[in-house]
Design a protein around this motif. Sequence first.
Motif, PDB file in Angstrom:
ATOM      1  N   VAL A 387      11.979  28.705  55.237  1.00  0.00           N
ATOM      2  CA  VAL A 387      13.298  28.863  54.587  1.00  0.00           C
ATOM      3  C   VAL A 387      13.429  30.245  53.960  1.00  0.00           C
ATOM      4  N   GLY A 388      14.645  30.722  53.864  1.00  0.00           N
ATOM      5  CA  GLY A 388      14.929  31.919  53.073  1.00  0.00           C
ATOM      6  C   GLY A 388      15.524  33.062  53.856  1.00  0.00           C
ATOM      7  N   GLU A 389      15.141  33.184  55.082  1.00  0.00           N
ATOM      8  CA  GLU A 389      15.687  34.226  55.935  1.00  0.00           C
ATOM      9  C   GLU A 389      15.393  33.824  57.370  1.00  0.00           C
ATOM     10  N   PRO A 390      16.035  34.508  58.307  1.00  0.00           N
ATOM     11  CA  PRO A 390      15.745  34.149  59.694  1.00  0.00           C
ATOM     12  C   PRO A 390      14.256  34.374  59.966  1.00  0.00           C
ATOM     13  N   ILE A 391      13.646  33.450  60.668  1.00  0.00           N
ATOM     14  CA  ILE A 391      12.229  33.619  61.011  1.00  0.00           C
ATOM     15  C   ILE A 391      12.168  34.168  62.434  1.00  0.00           C
ATOM     16  N   VAL A 411       9.846  23.441  61.232  1.00  0.00           N
ATOM     17  CA  VAL A 411      11.276  23.301  60.988  1.00  0.00           C
ATOM     18  C   VAL A 411      11.807  24.523  60.254  1.00  0.00           C
ATOM     19  N   ASP A 412      12.721  25.220  60.905  1.00  0.00           N
ATOM     20  CA  ASP A 412      13.364  26.393  60.317  1.00  0.00           C
ATOM     21  C   ASP A 412      14.648  25.908  59.682  1.00  0.00           C
ATOM     22  N   THR A 413      14.693  25.900  58.351  1.00  0.00           N
ATOM     23  CA  THR A 413      15.780  25.243  57.628  1.00  0.00           C
ATOM     24  C   THR A 413      16.757  26.258  57.064  1.00  0.00           C
ATOM     25  N   TRP A 414      17.990  26.235  57.549  1.00  0.00           N
ATOM     26  CA  TRP A 414      19.008  27.140  57.009  1.00  0.00           C
ATOM     27  C   TRP A 414      19.828  26.424  55.942  1.00  0.00           C
ATOM     28  N   TRP A 415      19.952  27.062  54.821  1.00  0.00           N
ATOM     29  CA  TRP A 415      20.830  26.586  53.759  1.00  0.00           C
ATOM     30  C   TRP A 415      20.929  27.658  52.690  1.00  0.00           C
ATOM     31  N   GLN A 416      21.659  27.394  51.627  1.00  0.00           N
ATOM     32  CA  GLN A 416      21.915  28.394  50.583  1.00  0.00           C
ATOM     33  C   GLN A 416      21.942  27.736  49.205  1.00  0.00           C
ATOM     34  N   THR A 417      21.853  28.561  48.184  1.00  0.00           N
ATOM     35  CA  THR A 417      22.043  28.063  46.819  1.00  0.00           C
ATOM     36  C   THR A 417      23.325  27.232  46.764  1.00  0.00           C
ATOM     37  N   GLU A 418      24.339  27.727  47.434  1.00  0.00           N
ATOM     38  CA  GLU A 418      25.651  27.097  47.397  1.00  0.00           C
ATOM     39  C   GLU A 418      25.679  25.748  48.110  1.00  0.00           C
ATOM     40  N   GLY A 502      28.824  33.679  54.870  1.00  0.00           N
ATOM     41  CA  GLY A 502      28.364  35.063  54.718  1.00  0.00           C
ATOM     42  C   GLY A 502      27.244  35.424  55.675  1.00  0.00           C
ATOM     43  N   ASP A 503      26.940  34.540  56.599  1.00  0.00           N
ATOM     44  CA  ASP A 503      25.883  34.797  57.579  1.00  0.00           C
ATOM     45  C   ASP A 503      26.479  34.963  58.971  1.00  0.00           C
ATOM     46  N   GLY A 504      25.890  35.855  59.721  1.00  0.00           N
ATOM     47  CA  GLY A 504      26.212  35.962  61.136  1.00  0.00           C
ATOM     48  C   GLY A 504      25.357  34.963  61.898  1.00  0.00           C
ATOM     49  N   TRP A 514      21.511  30.280  66.242  1.00  0.00           N
ATOM     50  CA  TRP A 514      20.534  31.283  65.809  1.00  0.00           C
ATOM     51  C   TRP A 514      21.163  32.054  64.672  1.00  0.00           C
ATOM     52  N   LEU A 515      20.523  32.069  63.520  1.00  0.00           N
ATOM     53  CA  LEU A 515      21.038  32.829  62.387  1.00  0.00           C
ATOM     54  C   LEU A 515      20.677  34.294  62.571  1.00  0.00           C
ATOM     55  N   LEU A 516      21.623  35.170  62.260  1.00  0.00           N
ATOM     56  CA  LEU A 516      21.413  36.593  62.517  1.00  0.00           C
ATOM     57  C   LEU A 516      21.341  37.423  61.239  1.00  0.00           C
ATOM     58  N   GLY A 517      21.215  36.769  60.101  1.00  0.00           N
ATOM     59  CA  GLY A 517      21.162  37.532  58.851  1.00  0.00           C
ATOM     60  C   GLY A 517      22.537  37.609  58.222  1.00  0.00           C
ATOM     61  N   ARG A 518      22.591  38.125  57.013  1.00  0.00           N
ATOM     62  CA  ARG A 518      23.853  38.250  56.304  1.00  0.00           C
ATOM     63  C   ARG A 518      24.810  39.092  57.127  1.00  0.00           C
ATOM     64  N   VAL A 519      26.060  38.825  56.959  1.00  0.00           N
ATOM     65  CA  VAL A 519      27.046  39.557  57.746  1.00  0.00           C
ATOM     66  C   VAL A 519      26.965  41.051  57.459  1.00  0.00           C
ATOM     67  N   GLY A 615      11.883  37.415  47.638  1.00  0.00           N
ATOM     68  CA  GLY A 615      11.292  37.805  48.903  1.00  0.00           C
ATOM     69  C   GLY A 615      12.269  38.328  49.940  1.00  0.00           C
ATOM     70  N   LYS A 616      13.498  38.565  49.537  1.00  0.00           N
ATOM     71  CA  LYS A 616      14.457  39.099  50.516  1.00  0.00           C
ATOM     72  C   LYS A 616      14.397  40.622  50.517  1.00  0.00           C
ATOM     73  N   ILE A 617      14.396  41.194  51.688  1.00  0.00           N
ATOM     74  CA  ILE A 617      14.349  42.644  51.793  1.00  0.00           C
ATOM     75  C   ILE A 617      15.680  43.228  51.332  1.00  0.00           C
TER      76      ILE A 617
HETATM   77  C1  6R9 Z   1      17.669  28.426  50.526  1.00  0.00           C
HETATM   78  C2  6R9 Z   1      17.951  29.858  50.235  1.00  0.00           C
HETATM   79  C3  6R9 Z   1      20.688  31.966  51.223  1.00  0.00           C
HETATM   80  C4  6R9 Z   1      20.698  32.964  52.355  1.00  0.00           C
HETATM   81  C5  6R9 Z   1      21.489  32.495  53.536  1.00  0.00           C
HETATM   82  C6  6R9 Z   1      20.795  33.238  54.669  1.00  0.00           C
HETATM   83  C7  6R9 Z   1      19.348  33.233  54.254  1.00  0.00           C
HETATM   84  C8  6R9 Z   1      18.070  31.058  54.164  1.00  0.00           C
HETATM   85  C9  6R9 Z   1      17.543  30.791  56.248  1.00  0.00           C
HETATM   86  C10 6R9 Z   1      18.319  31.959  56.127  1.00  0.00           C
HETATM   87  C11 6R9 Z   1      18.191  32.298  58.394  1.00  0.00           C
HETATM   88  C12 6R9 Z   1      17.071  30.430  57.557  1.00  0.00           C
HETATM   89  N1  6R9 Z   1      18.616  32.091  54.811  1.00  0.00           N
HETATM   90  N2  6R9 Z   1      17.405  30.265  55.009  1.00  0.00           N
HETATM   91  N3  6R9 Z   1      18.646  32.701  57.205  1.00  0.00           N
HETATM   92  N4  6R9 Z   1      17.431  31.215  58.593  1.00  0.00           N
HETATM   93  N5  6R9 Z   1      16.299  29.359  57.754  1.00  0.00           N
HETATM   94  O1  6R9 Z   1      17.251  30.751  50.705  1.00  0.00           O
HETATM   95  O2  6R9 Z   1      19.034  30.089  49.432  1.00  0.00           O
HETATM   96  O3  6R9 Z   1      18.507  32.182  48.114  1.00  0.00           O
HETATM   97  O4  6R9 Z   1      20.858  31.221  48.254  1.00  0.00           O
HETATM   98  O5  6R9 Z   1      19.782  32.372  50.210  1.00  0.00           O
HETATM   99  O6  6R9 Z   1      19.359  33.141  52.835  1.00  0.00           O
HETATM  100  O7  6R9 Z   1      21.254  34.554  54.732  1.00  0.00           O
HETATM  101  O8  6R9 Z   1      22.853  32.841  53.410  1.00  0.00           O
HETATM  102  P1  6R9 Z   1      19.549  31.487  48.913  1.00  0.00           P
END
Ligand code: 6R9
Length: 654
Positions: A387-391, A411-418, A502-504, A514-519, A615-617
């Motif tokens: 979790v946290g960024e695209p792997i 499991v690559d889990t995409w989600w956000q604080t929101e 806010g993600d591509g 496939w998540l591509l990172g923040r827009v 841990g986000k660049i």
């Molecule tokens: C849970 C968390 C959210 C942003 C999100 C996206 C990135 C998180 C990801 C991912 C690709 C995944 N992100 N998980 N991108 N694949 N599995 O990290 O919450 O700190 O709010 O960050 O992180 O860009 O929009 P938060």
Amino acid sequence: MGDEVLANLKHESQVFPPDEEFAAQANATAALYDEAEADRDGFWAAQAERLHWETKWSRVLDWSDAPFAKWFVGGRLNVAYNCVDRHVEDGHGDQVAIHWVGEPGDTRDITYAELKDDVSRAANALASLGLSAGDRVAVQLPMIPEAIVSMLACARLGLVHSVVFGGFSPAALRSRVEDAAARVVITSDGQYRRGKAAPMKANVDEALAGAETVEHVVVVRRAGIETPWTEGRDLWWHELVDAQSAEHTPEAFDSEHPLFILYTSGTTGRPKGILHTSGGYLTQVAYTHDVVFDHKPGQDVYWCTADIGWVTGHSYIVYGPLANRATQVVYEGTPNTPDEGRHWEIVQSKKVSIYYTAPTLIRTFMKWGDQIPASYDLSSLRVLGSVGEPINPEAWLWYRENIGAGRLPVVDTWWQTETGGIMISPLPGVTAAKPGSAQRALPGIGAKVVDQTGAEVPHGSGGYLVLDKPWPGMLRGIWGDEERYRDTYWSRFGDLGFYFAGDGAKYDDDGDVWLLGRVDDVMNVSGHRISTTEVESALVSHPTVAEAAVVGASDPTTGQGIVAFVILRGGVAEGEARGEEAIGALRDHVAKEIGPIAKPRQIMVVPELPKTRSGKIMRRLLRDVAENREVGDVTTLADSSVMDLISSGLKGGG
Ligand code: 6R9
């Protein structure tokens, strides 16, 4: 849009079908997708039955005041009761809830019965300070059991917690305390970090100078260091809490009663206080923790390596796992204290079966070398999460191979604080996994990839990720700023009613996401849309590269040019790889992996990358370097000296 280019970008062609034996015992089934599709409200109602409701809801969802949702309307529950007491009442009081491991080597095992007593005492203590439901409490603590106890004690009383990451500056704490008008702050004398006890309370004092709403600061003694004291305001946890009764009757609150505020940085300006409420949030985190991690209460030992200062710690250390009666590891320190095998030593000794971490740490493990995990017994593991960024596929494959014995589900889990809880993820035992793809919205969740107009893009194309249906764990707003909530998340696609993440993202030919990172991390080179993540993946797939960060730097001819910063793997001699020839080879490698369009204009070899504390660049800072500007605000970096290191290294090394 450059969609053709995206369609042509290299897909990782490997697919890993679920292991039959795993599938036979999996919590998730393929039928869940259809069930949820056929009757979404009914599906979520069934998930809410995982919880104990003092009063049952009369309606699953009220979306009439969109984008302000009400879930499980009229229902009443106590979140802490659901996470603690009911497990004790069900006869599991002796089950360990928390295997806590301190950085210096001290440990504590806390059973559910003990946790119930601890939470009850803490709740009695907070009540004795005159706090009542709806009041805000700020928490800045290291990863110690009292952090979890504090959050649960707040939940038990209907107090709204605002956890502030332990590494945040006094200024950051102050703005959060002020924004939420917190009445109490819970902190500790100090925290252990890389073998040293660093002060924490002293920073809190600095933050609170003149902060008018704060009546008390409750201080946990963790590091045993000398601590400044304000008589009358400051109270030792052990004096205040330990003296309380372990009896406390939880009161049921409305399903929409606020549970917590968690601040997250926006692209600009001050942090947003993301507001979450009770019934829907707890339903979603319990459901997702169950199906995504295949968690079996009483059997699994679960470990999420996040800090409770981030949403992952809230949802997948505190609320989801405890609602599901998990036995979990909570580790206080850094992954290389006392040495780089620390995590694997803990997995081995605690027999961890589910391990959930972030790509940045996986790539760090890669950099440290395969031999480190190889020298531990990791055979207790059965599910791995990210979790946290695209792997990037390379890190995904390394994770499965070196931590997962070449066979465990990842499991690559995409989600956000929101979003509150996991939204897009494979389901272990169900999904045929593709390295690097989060794949598909979970049953009950609606996600789409759309173009600027909001029209869904065809398979093989990219665009913006949106969530097109309300979900129970969704944020209920930004604390004190209704307009910003509408503007940031709901205005982008006009009347379509889409939540803009806010993600591509892109669909592959099978329709997997496939998540591509923040827009704002998506580059535009000669009108072609190229993801920083895909170029990073390509770089990291080269044997000499340990970690890479890519930015789009403005370019007079192409709009943006691709600039890459790379950290080399341990064994590679720096001088050797810095040479023109080696950099040329990396550029060619990217061209080969993705296409000539993705060839970086420039590649710089650096010793470290600038990262936030989660841990986000911070690509913004790298863009400053790439565009020869003075480097901007570095205050949210985990280590603010990293930028000096990078700049001086470049000057020195050319
Ligand atoms: C849970 C968390 C959210 C942003 C999100 C996206 C990135 C998180 C990801 C991912 C690709 C995944 N992100 N998980 N991108 N694949 N599995 O990290 O919450 O700190 O709010 O960050 O992180 O860009 O929009 P938060």
